[in-house]
Scaffold this motif. Structure first.
Motif, PDB file in Angstrom:
ATOM      1  N   GLU A 124       0.863  -7.560  -3.317  1.00  0.00           N
ATOM      2  CA  GLU A 124      -0.297  -7.331  -2.454  1.00  0.00           C
ATOM      3  C   GLU A 124      -0.146  -6.026  -1.680  1.00  0.00           C
ATOM      4  OE1 GLU A 124      -0.320 -10.810  -0.056  1.00  0.00           O
ATOM      5  OE2 GLU A 124      -1.264 -12.091  -1.589  1.00  0.00           O
ATOM      6  N   THR A 127      -0.499  -3.050  -4.026  1.00  0.00           N
ATOM      7  CA  THR A 127      -1.911  -2.883  -4.407  1.00  0.00           C
ATOM      8  C   THR A 127      -2.692  -2.214  -3.277  1.00  0.00           C
ATOM      9  OG1 THR A 127      -1.872  -4.808  -5.881  1.00  0.00           O
ATOM     10  CG2 THR A 127      -4.019  -4.108  -5.030  1.00  0.00           C
ATOM     11  N   LYS A 131      -4.468   1.445  -3.727  1.00  0.00           N
ATOM     12  CA  LYS A 131      -5.879   1.739  -3.513  1.00  0.00           C
ATOM     13  C   LYS A 131      -6.071   2.925  -2.567  1.00  0.00           C
ATOM     14  CE  LYS A 131      -7.665  -2.898  -4.446  1.00  0.00           C
ATOM     15  NZ  LYS A 131      -8.353  -4.095  -3.884  1.00  0.00           N
ATOM     16  N   ASP A 168      -5.264  -3.986  -9.991  1.00  0.00           N
ATOM     17  CA  ASP A 168      -4.369  -4.527  -8.976  1.00  0.00           C
ATOM     18  C   ASP A 168      -3.013  -4.881  -9.594  1.00  0.00           C
ATOM     19  OD1 ASP A 168      -6.467  -4.251  -7.304  1.00  0.00           O
ATOM     20  OD2 ASP A 168      -6.860  -6.397  -7.028  1.00  0.00           O
TER      21      ASP A 168
END
Length: 703
Positions: A124, A127, A131, A168
Motif C-alpha cells: 500500500e 503504491t 502514484k 497498483d
C-alpha cells in the motif's frame, strides 16, 4: 605631387590593403566569437534539460531501492518463518530443548503474520509513492531548473515519466504449502516431544548400561577391571588387552574380544600354588573351568549397526549354576573302586586315582552313593568354588565379565524398547522437514516487485526565457547587436542503468544494524531475530547464506541427546534446506543516465510517447516546425503531475518491520524540492512552456 598610396610589388602590399585586410579579419573574428557566444548561451538550456532528466530519474531510482528493500524483507521473513519452524521441529526432538522448540514454532507462525502485515502495508505504501512519482519527478526537475537560473537566465523544466502510470503493487498470497507446513509442525509438536522423550529415556538407560560395561572392562583401570585382571592374571598386553580412555570410542565388542583372548591365555599360564595334593587338585579344576569358559565365550558375538545385538555367554558363578552346565555332566574324572563304593577324583594325578580304569561325571557321583576321596576331596562343590571365588569378588576376572554381560543385555533391551519411538519420531520429523523444504522452494512467489512510472525512462522539457542580450559581456565596435535573445528550448531523456557498486548489498545489510543489542529482542520473536539476519544475507548471497543461517540457528540449540535424535534432526534439516537451491537477488543499484529521447519514447506505449516520436520525425523532416514539441507534450505532463502532497516532508515511510519488538522503518527519501515546491508551481511551469509556444507561433493551444 607624390602619390598617397603604395603600389603592390614583389615584396609586399600597400598600406591601405593591409588596413583593409586587418579590418576584415577582425570583423570576422569578432563575428565568429559573437556567434559562438550566442550559441553557447543558447545551448545552456540543454545542460539544464539533461540535469532535470537525471534529477527526475533519481527519484525513480530511489523508489526502486525501497521496492528492493521491501522485497528483501518479505522474502527474508518468509525464510525466517520456515527456518524457525524447522529449528523448532529439531529442538522438539531433544527433551532439553523442547521449551526452546515451542518458542521457535510459535516464532515461525508469528513471523509469518509479521510478514503478511508488512507485505500488505508495504504494497500500500509503495503504491501510494508510485502514484506520486510523476509529481515527485516533475518537482525534482523543476527545482534543478530553478537552481540554474542566474545572470539573466530564467529556466523552467518539466519531466514526464515513461511509462506515465503503473498498476497498483500487490503481493500474491503465500503458497498454501508453507502455511500447511507450519500448521502441521505445531500440530504434531506434542507427539514428537512424547516420542522423543520415550526414545531418550530408553537411550539413557542404554547409555548407563554401556558406561557400566565400559568401567568393568577397562574404564576403571588402574583399579580392578577386565583389562587390569587380564594383565595381572594372564599377562596379556598390547592388542590382546587394549585400553580405551572414553566410552564413546569403546564398544562391547572390545570386552568380548578381551574375554575370548583371556581364557586361552589364562589356561596356558595356570600352575598349582604349591606341590600339595589340594593345590594340584584346585589347579586341575581351574584348568577344567578355563577350558569350558574359553569354549563358551567363543560363542559370543556383538553386532552393531542400525541395531544392536550381542551374546555374552554367562559363566557359572556357584555350584548350583555349575550343575546347569556341561561341566556337571562331563564324564572326564577318574574313578577308583574300593570294597565299599566308587570314588571320583579331581584329576589323574590324585594318589588315590592310581590304577583307575573308568571315567565318570559329577552327575554320576551325586546320583549314586559314592564316597569322597580322602586325598583330593573332590565333590561338585569343589568345582563350583572355582567360579564362585572369581565371580563373587572384584579381584576375579569373571566378576567383571559377568557385569559386562549383564550390561550388554540391559543395553540391548533398552535400545529395543526405544527403537519404535525413535523410528516413529524420525518418520514424523522427516515428513515435516520435507514439507518445509517444499515450502522454501515456493517462497519466490511471495515477493514484492514493481514496474513503476519512469521504469523505462524520463523525458525532460526545459526552456530559458531570460532576457539575455546577444552582446552581453562581449560588446565591440565590430559587431552591432540589438534586442534580446529569444526563448531557448531543449528536450532530454534519461533511463536507469545498473551500477554494480555494492550499495544495494550494504543497504540490505544495514536493516539489521543494532538489532543484536536491542533489549526489545526478548521473548518469542527474539529467538528468530538472528535467523532473520541470516535470511537477509540469503537475499543477497543465495543458498550459501541460507545454509549458514541454518547452521547458526542449529548452533544455538541444545542438540546433545542420548538418543541421537537431535543430531539426526539437525542433519536432516540442513539437508532439506540445502536442497532449496536459493538464487541470490540482483542488488545492483540503479543510476539515471542520459540517452536519446527516441530510445525512451520507443520504450513506452502511451500517447505522449507516440506524439514525441512523431514530433521528432517531423523535426528532422521539417526543422522549422520543431517548436511543436512543447504544445504536443506539455499538456500530458501537466495533467499527470498536478497532484498535491503538501503533508509530505523530507521522506515518506513505506512500512515498518517489527521483529521481536524492534521497529525497523523502510522509507523513501523525497527530493528536497517537494517540501518547498507546491503542485501549483508545476502548473505554472507548464503554462510558461505553453506561453513560449504561443509567443513563437502566435497561437495559444489549449489542451
Amino acid at each position: 605631387m607624390a602619390q598617397a598610396f603604395s603600389l603592390h610589388d614583389e615584396d609586399g602590399m600597400t598600406t591601405v590593403g593591409m588596413v583593409v585586410s586587418l579590418l576584415l579579419a577582425l570583423s570576422m573574428i569578432f563575428s565568429s566569437a559573437q556567434v559562438y557566444r550566442i550559441q553557447s548561451v543558447s545551448s545552456r538550456v540543454q545542460s539544464v534539460a539533461d540535469a532535470g532528466a537525471l534529477a527526475a530519474g533519481n527519484v525513480v531510482a530511489e523508489f526502486m531501492v525501497a521496492v528492493r528493500v521491501c522485497d528483501s524483507v518479505a522474502l527474508s521473513l518468509s525464510l525466517t518463518s520456515l527456518t524457525s519452524t524447522g529449528l523448532g521441529v529439531v529442538a522438539c526432538c531433544v527433551p532439553g530443548g523442547q521449551g526452546v522448540g515451542a518458542k521457535l514454532l510459535e516464532a515461525g507462525a508469528r513471523v509469518a503474520d509479521a510478514r503478511d502485515s508488512f507485505s500488505k502495508t508495504a504494497s500500500e505504501g509503495l503504491t501510494r509513492v508510485q502514484k506520486a512519482l510523476p509529481f515527485l519527478a516533475a518537482a525534482s526537475a523543476a527545482s534543478v531548473a530553478q537552481g540554474n537560473g542566474s545572470n539573466g537566465s530564467d529556466y523552467t523544466a518539466l519531466a514526464l515519466l515513461v511509462p506515465d502510470s503503473a498498476e497498483d503493487i500487490r503481493v500474491p498470497q503465500e503458497d498454501a504449502r508453507a502455511k500447511q507446513a507450519r500448521e502441521d509442525a505445531i500440530g504434531q509438536a506434542e507427539e514428537v516431544k512424547e516420542l522423543a522423550r520415550r526414545a531418550e529415556e530408553a537411550a539413557l538407560r542404554a547409555q548407563d548400561a554401556k558406561q557400566r560395561a565400559f568401567d568393568h572392562d577397562c574404564g576403571a583401570r588402574p583399579g580392578w577391571c577386565m583389562a587390569e585382571r587380564a594383565e595381572t592374571l594372564a599377562h596379556m598386553t598390547g592388542a590382546q588387552n587394549p585400553v580405551y580412555s572414553s566410552v564413546d570410542a569403546w564398544s562391547f565388542s572390545v570386552a568380548l574380544r578381551r574375554a575370548q583372548a583371556y581364557y586361552p591365555a589364562r589356561l596356558a599360564v595356570e600352575r598349582p600354588d604349591d606341590g600339595s595334593v589340594q593345590a594340584q587338585a584346585q589347579s586341575a579344576l581351574r584348568k577344567r573351568f578355563y577350558t569350558y569358559a574359553a569354549k563358551e565365550v567363543a560363542r559370543g558375538y556383538v553386532r552393531e549397526g542400525d541395531s544392536f545385538e550381542a551374546l555374552f555367554p554367562h559363566l557359572p558363578a556357584n555350584t548350583a549354576q555349575m550343575r546347569g552346565t556341561e561341566l556337571f555332566v562331563q564324564a572326564v574324572y577318574p574313578v577308583s573302586v574300593t570294597d565299599a563304593s566308587p570314588i571320583l577324583h579331581a584329576w589323574d594325578g590324585c594318589p588315590k586315582a592310581a590304577g583307575s580304569t573308568s571315567r565318570a561325571s559329577l552327575h554320576d557321583m551325586e546320583a549314586g552313593a559314592w564316597e569322597t576321596c580322602s586325598e583330593c576331596g573332590f565333590t561338585a562343590a569343589s568345582l563350583g568354588k572355582v567360579a564362585a571365588a572369581s565371580t563373587s569378588i572384584g579381584n576375579g576376572f569373571e566378576h567383571h565379565y559377568e557385569q559386562v554381560a549383564l550390561a550388554a543385555e540391559e543395553y540391548q533391551k533398552a535400545l529395543e524398547e526405544g527403537a519404535p519411538a525413535k523410528r516413529e519420531a524420525k518418520s514424523r520429523v522427516s515428513k515435516l522437514l520435507d514439507q518445509l523444504r517444499d515450502a522454501c522452494s515456493s517462497v519466490g512467489s511471495f515477493r514484492i516487485d514493481a514496474d513503476p512510472p519512469g521504469g523505462k525512462g524520463v523525458v525532460c522539457l526545459a526552456v530559458n526565457t531570460g532576457p539575455d542580450a546577444p552582446d552581453k559581456g562581449f560588446e565591440s565596435a565590430f559587431v552591432q547587436a540589438s534586442g534580446q535573445l529569444g526563448c531557448r528550448v531543449a528536450i532530454s531523456a534519461a533511463t536507469l542503468v545498473a551500477d554494480p557498486s555494492g550499495e544495494g548489498r550494504s543497504l540490505i545489510a544495514s536493516l539489521t544494524d543494532g538489532l543484536a543489542s536491542d533489549s526489545a529482542l526478548a521473548g518469542v520473536l527474539g529467538a528468530a531475530a538472528g535467523v532473520w539476519s541470516g535470511a537477509l544475507s540469503a537475499y543477497a548471497d543465495g543458498q550459501s547464506a541460507l545454509d549458514a543461517a541454518v547452521r547458526e540457528g542449529l548452533g544455538g540449540l541444545p542438540l546433545v541427546s542420548a538418543s541421537g535424535l537431535g543430531d539426526w534432526a539437525a542433519d536432516a534439516l540442513s539437508d532439506a534446506f540445502r536442497a532449496v537451491g536459493l538464487q541470490p537477488a540482483n542488488l545492483d543499484a540503479l543510476r539515471p543516465a542520459t540517452v536519446n529521447t527516441a530510445h525512451v519514447a520507443q520504450a513506452g506505449d502511451s500517447a505522449f510517447c507516440a506524439r514525441l516520436l512523431e514530433v521528432k520525425r517531423q523535426a528532422v523532416e521539417h526543422p522549422l516546425m520543431s517548436n511543436d514539441v512543447f504544445s504536443s507534450v506539455v499538456g500530458a505532463v501537466r495533467r499527470d503531475v498536478l497532484q498535491r502532497f503538501d503533508a509530505w516532508g523530507d521522506s515518506v515511510e513505506v512500512a515498518t518491520i517489527s521483529i521481536g519488538g524492534a521497529q525497523v522503518p523502510v522509507t523513501v527519501a523525497l527530493p528536497p524540492a517537494v517540501k518547498g515546491l507546491a503542485s501549483d508551481a508545476i502548473g505554472a511551469a507548464a503554462d510558461k512552456l505553453l506561453s513560449v509556444y504561443a509567443s513563437v507561433t502566435g497561437l495559444r493551444q489549449w489542451d
